[in-house]
Design a protein around this motif. Structure first.
Motif, PDB file in Angstrom:
ATOM      1  N   GLN A 196      -2.817   9.974  -2.575  1.00 19.88           N
ATOM      2  CA  GLN A 196      -3.411  10.076  -1.245  1.00 19.88           C
ATOM      3  C   GLN A 196      -2.915  11.349  -0.574  1.00 19.88           C
ATOM      4  O   GLN A 196      -1.775  11.770  -0.773  1.00 19.88           O
ATOM      5  N   ILE A 198      -3.670  14.240   3.066  1.00 23.47           N
ATOM      6  CA  ILE A 198      -4.249  14.428   4.391  1.00 23.47           C
ATOM      7  C   ILE A 198      -4.032  15.867   4.847  1.00 23.47           C
ATOM      8  O   ILE A 198      -3.028  16.506   4.475  1.00 23.47           O
ATOM      9  N   ALA A 224      -4.214   8.786   5.754  1.00 20.92           N
ATOM     10  CA  ALA A 224      -4.649   9.640   4.657  1.00 20.92           C
ATOM     11  C   ALA A 224      -6.107   9.983   4.869  1.00 20.92           C
ATOM     12  O   ALA A 224      -6.835   9.256   5.558  1.00 20.92           O
ATOM     13  N   GLY A 225      -6.543  11.092   4.268  1.00 22.37           N
ATOM     14  CA  GLY A 225      -7.939  11.506   4.378  1.00 22.37           C
ATOM     15  C   GLY A 225      -8.674  11.488   3.062  1.00 22.37           C
ATOM     16  O   GLY A 225      -9.896  11.558   3.030  1.00 22.37           O
ATOM     17  N   ASP A 226      -7.935  11.392   1.949  1.00 24.52           N
ATOM     18  CA  ASP A 226      -8.568  11.395   0.635  1.00 24.52           C
ATOM     19  C   ASP A 226      -7.606  10.758  -0.360  1.00 24.52           C
ATOM     20  O   ASP A 226      -6.395  10.656  -0.099  1.00 24.52           O
ATOM     21  N   GLU A 227      -8.156  10.350  -1.502  1.00 28.32           N
ATOM     22  CA  GLU A 227      -7.352   9.768  -2.574  1.00 28.32           C
ATOM     23  C   GLU A 227      -7.965  10.198  -3.899  1.00 28.32           C
ATOM     24  O   GLU A 227      -9.098   9.835  -4.216  1.00 28.32           O
ATOM     25  N   ASP A 277      -4.960   2.847   4.488  1.00 26.27           N
ATOM     26  CA  ASP A 277      -6.304   2.273   4.478  1.00 26.27           C
ATOM     27  C   ASP A 277      -7.247   3.355   5.002  1.00 26.27           C
ATOM     28  O   ASP A 277      -7.347   3.566   6.218  1.00 26.27           O
ATOM     29  N   LEU A 278      -7.944   4.041   4.096  1.00 27.92           N
ATOM     30  CA  LEU A 278      -8.762   5.186   4.504  1.00 27.92           C
ATOM     31  C   LEU A 278      -9.874   4.790   5.462  1.00 27.92           C
ATOM     32  O   LEU A 278     -10.221   5.549   6.376  1.00 27.92           O
ATOM     33  N   ASP A 279     -10.454   3.604   5.284  1.00 33.85           N
ATOM     34  CA  ASP A 279     -11.508   3.161   6.198  1.00 33.85           C
ATOM     35  C   ASP A 279     -10.952   2.975   7.609  1.00 33.85           C
ATOM     36  O   ASP A 279     -11.591   3.354   8.599  1.00 33.85           O
ATOM     37  N   ARG A 282     -10.360   6.388   9.174  1.00 34.97           N
ATOM     38  CA  ARG A 282     -11.613   7.035   9.581  1.00 34.97           C
ATOM     39  C   ARG A 282     -12.179   6.425  10.855  1.00 34.97           C
ATOM     40  O   ARG A 282     -12.899   7.088  11.601  1.00 34.97           O
ATOM     41  N   THR A 290     -11.742  15.455   3.876  1.00 33.52           N
ATOM     42  CA  THR A 290     -11.440  15.228   2.475  1.00 33.52           C
ATOM     43  C   THR A 290     -10.870  16.520   1.905  1.00 33.52           C
ATOM     44  O   THR A 290     -10.873  17.563   2.578  1.00 33.52           O
TER      45      THR A 290
END
Length: 304
Positions: A196, A198, A224-227, A277-279, A282, A290
């Motif tokens: 993950q 960011i 986090a913004g991406d994985e 938890d990216l959702d 966001r 991303t």
């Protein structure tokens, strides 16, 4: 799950206005991102810096920030700088950097800042820690931050903990290279293990949101913004460079002599490591970058 929240400027108009927000290390990477977000929202920022004469500090003053010199070794300077502040943001890093991380010194720094906030009666404190700090990672510079979290709790301060994961900006010095027309990324992480990450800009926006509207975030949040796996990271870099790409996982032994960082990369491989938890993130910040959009914003991969 958190619901969608108003923009920072809308929050300022609909909530009771915050007069002054103090930001520690406002000329640093994370502190600068927080300061940028607050200034863009029209908030009055009190920038706590080691030197008010530095070019970065002068640039903040030109944008309307109030400059205050502080020294973490001088507690009285910290308390004076925080008096009258409606909220306070800070982070910690090991003095001297990560090569031979002084994590005990980092914890002392955080405790001094927390104690100053308590002494000054700051109504709300936002502390940027690190993802996984609360999960007994065994990574020294994670554990040192968690000790600061625990101290904030012991003081009874009204606190929001923001825990960012691996910074995308790390790819500016852990950058891929171009070899015989192929972009090659090498990291000491197994090829199929997701990491993950960011953008620091987004860390600043989320921390600023917590400062402006405490109710919009939980008391503690990993962000986090991406994985992506190493192979996916290499592919995205290669796509932006217009080159074929490959990923090569390095042995952990390449980090020998850098005990703290080696412990961190070992932890990355022991999934799940970061657990944002990216959702949820966001929903707090819909404009989250991303890796691809971070690169598109000007963080170019290696040139052919």
């Amino acid at each position: 799950m958190l619901g969608l929240i108003p923009t920072m400027k809308e929050s300022i108009m609909t909530e009771e206005p915050i007069r002054t927000i103090a930001v520690f290390a406002a000329t640093g990477s994370q502190g600068g991102a927080v300061t940028d977000a607050l200034l863009e929202a029209g908030v009055r920022v009190r920038a706590l810096v080691r030197s008010t004469a530095s070019p970065k500090a002068a640039a903040l003053a030109e944008r309307g920030a109030e400059l205050v010199r502080v020294d973490v070794e001088e507690p009285s300077s910290l308390v004076a700088a925080l008096e009258g502040a409606d909220a306070f943001w800070f982070m910690t890093i090991p003095p001297g950097g990560m090569q031979d991380a002084d994590t005990a010194g980092e914890t002392r720094q955080g405790i001094a800042l927390a104690d100053a906030a308590a002494a000054a009666g700051v109504p709300h404190v936002v502390f940027n820690s690190v993802g996984g700090a609360d999960r007994s990672s065994g990574v020294p510079h994670f554990d040192s931050k968690y000790l600061v979290e625990e101290h904030l709790t012991s003081l009874g301060l009204n606190t929001t903990i923001v825990r960012p994961v691996f910074f995308m900006e790390n790819f500016t010095f852990m950058a891929p290279t171009v070899e015989d027309g192929t972009l090659v990324l090498r990291l000491p992480i197994p090829a199929d293990v997701p990491l993950q990450m960011i953008a620091v800009r987004d860390v600043g926006i989320i921390a600023a949101q917590a400062l402006l509207d405490q109710a919009s975030l939980p008391a503690a949040i990993e962000i986090a913004g991406d994985e992506l796996t190493g192979e996916e990271i290499a592919s995205i870099h290669g796509g932006r460079a217009g080159l074929p790409a490959r990923y090569e996982a390095l042995p952990l032994g390449v980090m020998d002599g850098q005990d703290d960082l080696q412990a961190m990369f070992r932890w990355f491989a022991e999934t799940p490591a970061y657990q944002a938890d990216l959702d949820q993130v966001r929903q707090v910040h819909p404009g989250l970058r991303t890796l691809g959009t971070w690169l598109d914003a000007g963080h170019a991969p290696a040139a052919p």
